[in-house]
Design an enzyme around this catalytic site. Structure first.
Site, PDB file in Angstrom:
ATOM      1  N   SER A  39      -4.164   6.429  -7.183  1.00 46.01           N
ATOM      2  CA  SER A  39      -3.973   4.825  -6.709  1.00 46.01           C
ATOM      3  C   SER A  39      -3.738   4.994  -5.981  1.00 46.01           C
ATOM      4  O   SER A  39      -3.842   4.330  -5.195  1.00 46.01           O
ATOM      5  CB  SER A  39      -3.335   4.608  -8.043  1.00 46.01           C
ATOM      6  N   LYS A  94       2.245   1.585  -5.985  1.00 49.88           N
ATOM      7  CA  LYS A  94       1.516   0.420  -5.180  1.00 49.88           C
ATOM      8  C   LYS A  94       1.981   0.088  -3.416  1.00 49.88           C
ATOM      9  O   LYS A  94       3.225   0.395  -3.256  1.00 49.88           O
ATOM     10  CB  LYS A  94       1.754  -1.031  -6.176  1.00 49.88           C
TER      11      LYS A  94
END
Lengths: 207, 207
Positions: free
Chosen positions: A128, A165
């Site tokens: 990610s 993130k």
DNA sequence: GCATATACTGTCCAAATGGACAGTATTACC
DNA sequence: GGTAATACTGTCCATTTGGACAGTATATGC
């Protein structure tokens, strides 16, 4: 006065080398022998001078009890154990080391700052964060506590799992965003708990 | 038989803790005292057993000369200094540490293998390896000597400067390729000198 | 000139230390 | 039952070791 003479420096270095090599701390007579002194008093005298100057410490009366006081160097080189998690469990707390999968020793120089009790590591799984050049299998070192600044990578708790993130601000509102075109989500950051800010990345390549 | 008894383990751990805390290696009598033994022979006996089992080493006759032989643990935790170059000069040689800009302490756990004299580090400048997720400012740890395998990242000497390239094989011939679309060169590898194979990447992020 | 720090040689000693030996008790293994 | 390893107590001793003291010589600073 506080600076060491050549001879004192040589003796300090000798002690450092011996200890660094894993050998027992040299005795006064061994120091004298190494430098060719006929009398061990010469070594004792230098040791006394080094103690006086704060470079060495001695446990009086104890054999081979010289300790280098150069904490600056010693601490820079010392490896500090920080807990490494596969994934951070929901209740991020006290007994982190016990919950941790394992600990990795990290030096200040390799991550650029001195690890505290709020420092921990996370093994990255998934891609990610590939857009930020953090890959599956990398180990990221994080700090728990500080407010993230826009653009920094953070670990956040999503579905009882910690996920990396990027912290971004849009229209004055904080969001978390995955750096992978496959998951272009933008999550309002106040909906989840930020566990730490990524400070360093360690990657081991295949042999 | 090779595994340690509880008591032996306790004594081994005690020695490790004392040494790790920077204190002088405990004497037999100090060990006995710490464990409440009335006789120091008990401690001596355990030490002998630990030596026999290969856990400890002693310099016979020397005071406080116990050394933990658990090289696995000891070395895993120990930070080893490896030379860090801004760029490797043409004559890659002997006195690498003296030519090096500085040294960084690295632990086996952080790079995944035990550094040797052929291990060195390079500060990456430029974005030629961005395709391999190695960025400007990263520190790469390399090993000098081994034949690179296809796909591995190597440092090669180009125009008196060391540059990171990917080692590839095409039609049975070895080439070096930059992982950046801006420089899509493919250089026959026998035209240049490969200085080392990248084994680990260390990246420090902004605070 | 004189005090001070450095840089040694040389000697004596008490304390710290490791090694050897004798002995006891327990447990595990064959 | 016997051997071996563990787990101690207790004692004696040679060696190692640090500490103190006496003495010499040189350089530095006041």
């Amino acid at each position: 006065m506080r600076s060491l003479t050549d001879q004192q420096q040589a003796i300090r270095d000798f002690i450092e080398r011996e200890v660094a090599a894993g050998r027992p701390c040299p005795s006064q007579r061994e120091i004298a022998g190494h430098f060719g002194f006929a009398s061990k008093t010469a070594a004792a005298c230098h040791v006394r001078a080094l103690v006086k100057k704060g470079v060495l410490a001695v446990d009086a009366g104890k054999a081979r009890s010289l300790q280098l006081m150069s904490l600056a160097r010693a601490n820079r080189r010392a490896a500090v154990e920080i807990p490494l998690f596969g994934s951070i469990p929901a209740g991020f707390g006290r007994d982190r080391e016990e919950e941790a999968d394992e600990c990795i020793p990290v030096t200040i120089d390799s991550i650029g700052f001195k690890p505290t009790r709020n420092t921990f590591a996370l093994r990255v799984s998934g891609d990610s964060m590939m857009g930020k050049h953090i890959l599956d299998g990398d180990i990221v070192v994080l700090e728990h506590g500080p407010e993230p600044r826009p653009g920094q990578v953070v670990a956040a708790l999503i579905d009882r799992k910690s996920t990396l993130k990027t912290f971004v601000v849009k229209n004055g509102k904080p969001f978390l965003k995955a750096e992978n075109p496959k998951y272009p989500d933008l999550i309002p950051s106040d909906e989840l708990m930020i566990q730490g800010v990524v400070r360093a990345v360690l990657r081991r390549l295949e042999k």
